[in-house]
Motif scaffolding. Structure first.
Motif, PDB file in Angstrom:
ATOM      1  N   UNK A  44      80.600  12.377  19.415  1.00  0.00           N
ATOM      2  CA  UNK A  44      79.567  12.167  20.439  1.00  0.00           C
ATOM      3  C   UNK A  44      78.771  13.422  20.784  1.00  0.00           C
ATOM      4  N   UNK A  45      79.461  14.560  20.920  1.00  0.00           N
ATOM      5  CA  UNK A  45      78.756  15.788  21.301  1.00  0.00           C
ATOM      6  C   UNK A  45      77.813  16.261  20.209  1.00  0.00           C
ATOM      7  N   UNK A  46      78.215  16.056  18.956  1.00  0.00           N
ATOM      8  CA  UNK A  46      77.355  16.447  17.839  1.00  0.00           C
ATOM      9  C   UNK A  46      76.095  15.588  17.822  1.00  0.00           C
ATOM     10  N   UNK A  81      73.843  16.590  20.658  1.00  0.00           N
ATOM     11  CA  UNK A  81      73.227  17.892  20.400  1.00  0.00           C
ATOM     12  C   UNK A  81      72.043  17.770  19.434  1.00  0.00           C
ATOM     13  N   UNK A  82      72.198  16.921  18.423  1.00  0.00           N
ATOM     14  CA  UNK A  82      71.174  16.826  17.391  1.00  0.00           C
ATOM     15  C   UNK A  82      70.070  15.820  17.718  1.00  0.00           C
ATOM     16  N   UNK A  83      70.418  14.732  18.422  1.00  0.00           N
ATOM     17  CA  UNK A  83      69.453  13.654  18.650  1.00  0.00           C
ATOM     18  C   UNK A  83      69.023  13.516  20.107  1.00  0.00           C
ATOM     19  N   UNK A  84      69.738  14.198  21.020  1.00  0.00           N
ATOM     20  CA  UNK A  84      69.363  14.130  22.424  1.00  0.00           C
ATOM     21  C   UNK A  84      70.197  13.147  23.211  1.00  0.00           C
ATOM     22  N   UNK A  85      70.245  13.366  24.519  1.00  0.00           N
ATOM     23  CA  UNK A  85      71.088  12.552  25.383  1.00  0.00           C
ATOM     24  C   UNK A  85      70.577  11.113  25.488  1.00  0.00           C
ATOM     25  N   UNK A  86      69.266  10.900  25.277  1.00  0.00           N
ATOM     26  CA  UNK A  86      68.746   9.534  25.312  1.00  0.00           C
ATOM     27  C   UNK A  86      69.292   8.704  24.157  1.00  0.00           C
ATOM     28  N   UNK A  87      69.595   9.381  23.056  1.00  0.00           N
ATOM     29  CA  UNK A  87      70.151   8.687  21.896  1.00  0.00           C
ATOM     30  C   UNK A  87      71.641   8.425  22.072  1.00  0.00           C
ATOM     31  N   UNK A  88      72.363   9.432  22.629  1.00  0.00           N
ATOM     32  CA  UNK A  88      73.821   9.307  22.718  1.00  0.00           C
ATOM     33  C   UNK A  88      74.335  10.232  23.805  1.00  0.00           C
ATOM     34  N   UNK A  89      74.759   9.645  24.913  1.00  0.00           N
ATOM     35  CA  UNK A  89      75.280  10.414  26.037  1.00  0.00           C
ATOM     36  C   UNK A  89      76.778  10.617  25.843  1.00  0.00           C
ATOM     37  N   UNK A  90      77.182  11.847  25.496  1.00  0.00           N
ATOM     38  CA  UNK A  90      78.582  12.119  25.171  1.00  0.00           C
ATOM     39  C   UNK A  90      79.499  12.015  26.379  1.00  0.00           C
ATOM     40  N   UNK A  91      78.939  11.957  27.595  1.00  0.00           N
ATOM     41  CA  UNK A  91      79.766  11.831  28.802  1.00  0.00           C
ATOM     42  C   UNK A  91      79.970  10.385  29.223  1.00  0.00           C
ATOM     43  N   UNK A 134      68.103  -4.812   9.535  1.00  0.00           N
ATOM     44  CA  UNK A 134      68.020  -4.246  10.881  1.00  0.00           C
ATOM     45  C   UNK A 134      66.637  -3.676  11.160  1.00  0.00           C
ATOM     46  N   UNK A 135      66.216  -3.810  12.403  1.00  0.00           N
ATOM     47  CA  UNK A 135      64.948  -3.226  12.842  1.00  0.00           C
ATOM     48  C   UNK A 135      65.211  -1.775  13.216  1.00  0.00           C
ATOM     49  N   UNK A 136      64.762  -0.851  12.384  1.00  0.00           N
ATOM     50  CA  UNK A 136      65.076   0.570  12.586  1.00  0.00           C
ATOM     51  C   UNK A 136      64.402   1.138  13.834  1.00  0.00           C
ATOM     52  N   UNK A 137      63.367   0.483  14.314  1.00  0.00           N
ATOM     53  CA  UNK A 137      62.672   0.973  15.502  1.00  0.00           C
ATOM     54  C   UNK A 137      63.370   0.556  16.787  1.00  0.00           C
ATOM     55  N   UNK A 138      64.305  -0.349  16.677  1.00  0.00           N
ATOM     56  CA  UNK A 138      65.020  -0.860  17.842  1.00  0.00           C
ATOM     57  C   UNK A 138      66.253  -0.006  18.113  1.00  0.00           C
ATOM     58  N   UNK A 139      66.428   0.424  19.375  1.00  0.00           N
ATOM     59  CA  UNK A 139      67.583   1.225  19.743  1.00  0.00           C
ATOM     60  C   UNK A 139      68.867   0.428  19.530  1.00  0.00           C
ATOM     61  N   UNK A 140      69.800   1.013  18.809  1.00  0.00           N
ATOM     62  CA  UNK A 140      71.062   0.321  18.544  1.00  0.00           C
ATOM     63  C   UNK A 140      71.867   0.164  19.830  1.00  0.00           C
ATOM     64  N   UNK A 141      72.448  -0.987  19.998  1.00  0.00           N
ATOM     65  CA  UNK A 141      73.335  -1.272  21.129  1.00  0.00           C
ATOM     66  C   UNK A 141      74.629  -1.847  20.557  1.00  0.00           C
ATOM     67  N   UNK A 142      75.726  -1.808  21.323  1.00  0.00           N
ATOM     68  CA  UNK A 142      76.967  -2.412  20.831  1.00  0.00           C
ATOM     69  C   UNK A 142      76.799  -3.878  20.448  1.00  0.00           C
ATOM     70  N   UNK A 143      76.012  -4.606  21.242  1.00  0.00           N
ATOM     71  CA  UNK A 143      75.803  -6.030  20.962  1.00  0.00           C
ATOM     72  C   UNK A 143      75.043  -6.227  19.658  1.00  0.00           C
TER      73      UNK A 143
END
Length: 270
Positions: A171-173, A176-186, A248-257
């Motif tokens: 998660x932290x990697x 760090x590389x894609x930003x917190x909007x992409x993946x919040x490690x906390x 998959x639609x690559x422009x769509x933000x991935x979600x667990x669902x």
């Protein structure tokens, strides 16, 4: 349980025999110069014995030492154990192989040496799959990341618990590389919803979803080694995975669902 106790529990009672244990002081020569206290087994436990009466080797990574990261010595122990198991199998004496992985991947202080060892580990798993099921267990909060997540993916069968996580990057990697909007490690619920054991099982990236119960995990291992070899490994289904990614639609933000929609067990993904 630590790696040694886990290995002892998986093996039949009284059959545990450690190879290159603490008494051999097989610690990394690269950590002390950097002010890091080494561990005499370099964080890797290799144990021989039997599982359900069958000759077996269990390789456990200690997630409490350097986050379970793989270095020169720990990686060499693991690769050598796989090579010896392969030699046994080719000689007509199959040895069951179980990997207990709690690791963040390669050890940064020994990056090139660790990466070389991980490549040997991958090769060993692929070769062994032709003779015996190579079973991987990820059951703790450290998870399985980096090159060792590839090792887990190469195994014949993968057992996970709810606490487990499996992913190429931590998660932290990613943050760090894609930003917190992409993946919040906390955001722990979000992380486990994407890479946790339950999610990996639901999306067919793991074969068994077990309770955090040592006896159940041992029972699942015994069940796997007593089944016929799988006709093919998950990692060989390249065309299926590519077809899913193509849909998959690559422009769509991935979600667990969304991930479950595309990869869920038994679905046609149409």
């Amino acid at each position: 349980m630590g790696a040694r106790d886990r290995a002892k529990f998986i093996l039949d009672q009284g059959s545990f025999r450690e190879v290159l244990g603490n008494e051999y002081h097989s610690f990394s020569p690269w950590l002390v110069p950097q002010g890091i206290v080494p561990q005499t087994d370099d964080g890797c436990v290799v144990a021989k014995g039997t599982i359900d009466g069958k000759p077996s080797v269990v390789i456990g990574i200690d997630g409490t030492f350097q986050g379970g990261a793989i270095g020169e010595i720990s990686g060499a122990k693991m690769a050598a154990a796989l090579e010896l198991a392969l030699a046994d199998a080719q000689a007509g004496n199959p040895t069951q192989v179980v990997l207990l992985l709690e690791t963040g991947g390669v050890r940064l202080q020994e990056a090139n040496l660790g990466l070389a060892a991980i490549a040997d580990i991958h090769s060993g798993i692929i070769a062994l799959r032709e003779y015996v099921p190579v079973t991987c267990v990820v059951a703790g909060t450290v998870g399985c990341f980096g090159g060792m997540s590839i090792a887990a993916g190469l195994c014949s069968k993968l057992i996970v618990t709810k606490e487990a996580r499996v992913g190429l990057n931590g998660p932290q990697v990613i943050e760090q590389e894609a930003g917190i909007d992409e993946y919040d490690s906390r955001n722990r619920p979000f992380i486990w919803s994407m890479t946790g054991g339950e999610a990996r099982f639901a999306t067919a990236f793991a074969d068994v979803f077990a309770d955090d119960d040592a006896q159940q995990i041992r029972s699942e291992v015994m069940h796997i080694i007593n089944q016929p070899l799988p006709e093919s490994a998950r990692c060989e289904h390249v065309d299926r995975f590519l077809s899913v990614f193509a849909e998959m639609n690559k422009a769509e933000q991935a979600t667990p669902e969304l991930v479950r929609h595309y990869f869920a067990k038994g679905e046609s993904n149409e």
